[in-house]
Scaffold this motif. Structure first.
Motif, PDB file in Angstrom:
ATOM      1  N   PRO A 194       0.816  -1.228   0.000  1.00  0.00           N
ATOM      2  CA  PRO A 194       0.000   0.000   0.000  1.00  0.00           C
ATOM      3  C   PRO A 194       0.844   1.269   0.000  1.00  0.00           C
ATOM      4  CG  PRO A 194      -0.817  -1.521   1.653  1.00  0.00           C
ATOM      5  CD  PRO A 194       0.457  -2.082   1.138  1.00  0.00           C
ATOM      6  N   PHE A 195       2.005   1.229   0.643  1.00  0.00           N
ATOM      7  CA  PHE A 195       2.870   2.407   0.643  1.00  0.00           C
ATOM      8  C   PHE A 195       3.444   2.655  -0.745  1.00  0.00           C
ATOM      9  CE2 PHE A 195       3.057   0.892   5.054  1.00  0.00           C
ATOM     10  CZ  PHE A 195       2.533   2.015   5.667  1.00  0.00           C
ATOM     11  N   TYR A 196       3.837   1.591  -1.434  1.00  0.00           N
ATOM     12  CA  TYR A 196       4.369   1.732  -2.782  1.00  0.00           C
ATOM     13  C   TYR A 196       3.285   2.256  -3.732  1.00  0.00           C
ATOM     14  CZ  TYR A 196       6.106   0.550  -7.382  1.00  0.00           C
ATOM     15  OH  TYR A 196       6.477   0.613  -8.693  1.00  0.00           O
ATOM     16  N   ALA A 197       2.084   1.699  -3.621  1.00  0.00           N
ATOM     17  CA  ALA A 197       0.996   2.148  -4.488  1.00  0.00           C
ATOM     18  C   ALA A 197       0.642   3.605  -4.195  1.00  0.00           C
ATOM     19  CB  ALA A 197      -0.219   1.250  -4.299  1.00  0.00           C
ATOM     20  N   GLY A 198       0.633   3.976  -2.928  1.00  0.00           N
ATOM     21  CA  GLY A 198       0.381   5.369  -2.572  1.00  0.00           C
ATOM     22  C   GLY A 198       1.454   6.298  -3.112  1.00  0.00           C
ATOM     23  N   TYR A 199       2.698   5.836  -3.080  1.00  0.00           N
ATOM     24  CA  TYR A 199       3.804   6.632  -3.624  1.00  0.00           C
ATOM     25  C   TYR A 199       3.642   6.814  -5.127  1.00  0.00           C
ATOM     26  CZ  TYR A 199       8.488   7.957  -5.065  1.00  0.00           C
ATOM     27  OH  TYR A 199       9.551   8.600  -5.630  1.00  0.00           O
ATOM     28  N   LYS A 200       3.235   5.763  -5.840  1.00  0.00           N
ATOM     29  CA  LYS A 200       3.024   5.882  -7.276  1.00  0.00           C
ATOM     30  C   LYS A 200       1.881   6.851  -7.582  1.00  0.00           C
ATOM     31  CE  LYS A 200       4.845   3.839 -10.139  1.00  0.00           C
ATOM     32  NZ  LYS A 200       5.978   4.254 -10.961  1.00  0.00           N
ATOM     33  N   LEU A 201       0.810   6.803  -6.788  1.00  0.00           N
ATOM     34  CA  LEU A 201      -0.286   7.748  -6.979  1.00  0.00           C
ATOM     35  C   LEU A 201       0.169   9.175  -6.709  1.00  0.00           C
ATOM     36  CD1 LEU A 201      -3.297   5.844  -5.442  1.00  0.00           C
ATOM     37  CD2 LEU A 201      -2.997   6.491  -7.814  1.00  0.00           C
ATOM     38  N   TYR A 202       0.970   9.362  -5.661  1.00  0.00           N
ATOM     39  CA  TYR A 202       1.499  10.683  -5.332  1.00  0.00           C
ATOM     40  C   TYR A 202       2.355  11.214  -6.483  1.00  0.00           C
ATOM     41  CZ  TYR A 202       4.537  14.146  -3.145  1.00  0.00           C
ATOM     42  OH  TYR A 202       5.259  15.271  -2.873  1.00  0.00           O
ATOM     43  N   GLN A 203       3.220  10.362  -7.036  1.00  0.00           N
ATOM     44  CA  GLN A 203       4.046  10.775  -8.170  1.00  0.00           C
ATOM     45  C   GLN A 203       3.167  11.172  -9.347  1.00  0.00           C
ATOM     46  OE1 GLN A 203       6.619   7.441  -8.999  1.00  0.00           O
ATOM     47  NE2 GLN A 203       8.400   8.634  -8.379  1.00  0.00           N
ATOM     48  N   GLY A 204       2.122  10.425  -9.588  1.00  0.00           N
ATOM     49  CA  GLY A 204       1.228  10.739 -10.697  1.00  0.00           C
ATOM     50  C   GLY A 204       0.545  12.079 -10.519  1.00  0.00           C
ATOM     51  N   PHE A 205       0.059  12.358  -9.301  1.00  0.00           N
ATOM     52  CA  PHE A 205      -0.566  13.657  -9.047  1.00  0.00           C
ATOM     53  C   PHE A 205       0.436  14.796  -9.209  1.00  0.00           C
ATOM     54  CE2 PHE A 205      -3.898  11.327  -6.600  1.00  0.00           C
ATOM     55  CZ  PHE A 205      -4.966  11.780  -7.350  1.00  0.00           C
ATOM     56  N   ARG A 206       1.657  14.618  -8.699  1.00  0.00           N
ATOM     57  CA  ARG A 206       2.663  15.671  -8.837  1.00  0.00           C
ATOM     58  C   ARG A 206       3.005  15.917 -10.288  1.00  0.00           C
ATOM     59  NH1 ARG A 206       7.962  15.236  -5.750  1.00  0.00           N
ATOM     60  NH2 ARG A 206       8.281  17.098  -6.940  1.00  0.00           N
ATOM     61  N   HIS A 207       3.174  14.847 -11.057  1.00  0.00           N
ATOM     62  CA  HIS A 207       3.529  15.000 -12.459  1.00  0.00           C
ATOM     63  C   HIS A 207       2.382  15.638 -13.248  1.00  0.00           C
ATOM     64  CE1 HIS A 207       5.987  14.193 -15.933  1.00  0.00           C
ATOM     65  NE2 HIS A 207       4.934  13.681 -16.551  1.00  0.00           N
ATOM     66  N   ARG A 208       1.147  15.278 -12.899  1.00  0.00           N
ATOM     67  CA  ARG A 208      -0.002  15.865 -13.580  1.00  0.00           C
ATOM     68  C   ARG A 208      -0.074  17.362 -13.335  1.00  0.00           C
ATOM     69  NH1 ARG A 208      -5.991  14.147 -12.019  1.00  0.00           N
ATOM     70  NH2 ARG A 208      -5.409  15.391 -10.228  1.00  0.00           N
ATOM     71  N   GLU A 209       0.159  17.790 -12.097  1.00  0.00           N
ATOM     72  CA  GLU A 209       0.137  19.216 -11.782  1.00  0.00           C
ATOM     73  C   GLU A 209       1.265  19.950 -12.511  1.00  0.00           C
ATOM     74  OE1 GLU A 209      -2.174  20.918 -10.215  1.00  0.00           O
ATOM     75  OE2 GLU A 209      -3.278  19.045 -10.050  1.00  0.00           O
ATOM     76  N   LYS A 210       2.427  19.328 -12.607  1.00  0.00           N
ATOM     77  CA  LYS A 210       3.558  19.954 -13.305  1.00  0.00           C
ATOM     78  C   LYS A 210       3.250  20.111 -14.788  1.00  0.00           C
ATOM     79  CE  LYS A 210       8.475  19.498 -14.105  1.00  0.00           C
ATOM     80  NZ  LYS A 210       8.778  18.969 -15.412  1.00  0.00           N
ATOM     81  N   ARG A 211       2.672  19.086 -15.390  1.00  0.00           N
ATOM     82  CA  ARG A 211       2.325  19.180 -16.811  1.00  0.00           C
ATOM     83  C   ARG A 211       1.257  20.235 -17.044  1.00  0.00           C
ATOM     84  NH1 ARG A 211       2.138  14.060 -20.368  1.00  0.00           N
ATOM     85  NH2 ARG A 211       1.539  15.786 -21.674  1.00  0.00           N
ATOM     86  N   ARG A 212       0.295  20.341 -16.137  1.00  0.00           N
ATOM     87  CA  ARG A 212      -0.746  21.361 -16.270  1.00  0.00           C
ATOM     88  C   ARG A 212      -0.130  22.754 -16.196  1.00  0.00           C
ATOM     89  NH1 ARG A 212      -5.145  20.381 -12.239  1.00  0.00           N
ATOM     90  NH2 ARG A 212      -5.724  18.786 -13.728  1.00  0.00           N
ATOM     91  N   ALA A 213       0.792  22.970 -15.269  1.00  0.00           N
ATOM     92  CA  ALA A 213       1.460  24.271 -15.145  1.00  0.00           C
ATOM     93  C   ALA A 213       2.291  24.566 -16.389  1.00  0.00           C
ATOM     94  CB  ALA A 213       2.332  24.292 -13.897  1.00  0.00           C
ATOM     95  N   ASP A 214       2.950  23.555 -16.937  1.00  0.00           N
ATOM     96  CA  ASP A 214       3.737  23.752 -18.160  1.00  0.00           C
ATOM     97  C   ASP A 214       2.845  24.133 -19.337  1.00  0.00           C
ATOM     98  OD1 ASP A 214       6.045  23.177 -16.773  1.00  0.00           O
ATOM     99  OD2 ASP A 214       6.230  21.113 -17.550  1.00  0.00           O
ATOM    100  N   ARG A 215       1.684  23.489 -19.451  1.00  0.00           N
ATOM    101  CA  ARG A 215       0.757  23.836 -20.539  1.00  0.00           C
ATOM    102  C   ARG A 215       0.247  25.261 -20.391  1.00  0.00           C
ATOM    103  NH1 ARG A 215      -1.434  18.659 -19.668  1.00  0.00           N
ATOM    104  NH2 ARG A 215      -3.137  19.610 -18.503  1.00  0.00           N
TER     105      ARG A 215
END
Length: 110
Positions: free
Chosen positions: A70-91
């Motif tokens: 569960p910690f690994y899966a939560g970390y992957k979800l956290y990375q996905g949210f961070r990357h999504r926000e970064k891509r949105r800011a870049d756009r």
């Protein structure tokens, strides 16, 4: 059932839910291979939990790495949210730069 087995079943169910979250969401940092593996392990964890519940957990093996999934899966979800926000800011920044460039070109035309 002992408390350890009940806790283990709860951890397995949490692992399955977290891994399904990783498998279903399509974040940029989560590759297709990660998503397929997450779905496979989610089904395995849910199946193991169901087996332990159905048999009354009289016999079974406690797979210790399941406590960390569960910690690994939560970390992957956290990375996905961070990357999504970064891509949105870049756009957004690219759109603002394009508008500024068009305004500059419009003011420089003879």
């Amino acid at each position: 059932m002992s408390m350890v087995i009940v806790f283990y079943i709860v951890v397995l169910v949490a692992s399955a839910v977290a891994l399904l979250g990783v498998a279903v969401t399509s974040f940029a940092t989560t590759s297709v291979v990660d998503r397929v593996l997450a779905a496979f392990f989610a089904v395995c964890a849910a199946g193991n939990a169901w087996h332990l519940i159905a048999t009354g957990a009289t016999r079974g093996v406690v797979f210790v790495p399941a406590f960390f999934v569960p910690f690994y899966a939560g970390y992957k979800l956290y990375q996905g949210f961070r990357h999504r926000e970064k891509r949105r800011a870049d756009r957004d920044a690219a759109k603002r730069a394009l508008v500024a460039a068009e305004e500059w070109r419009a003011s420089r035309r003879w």
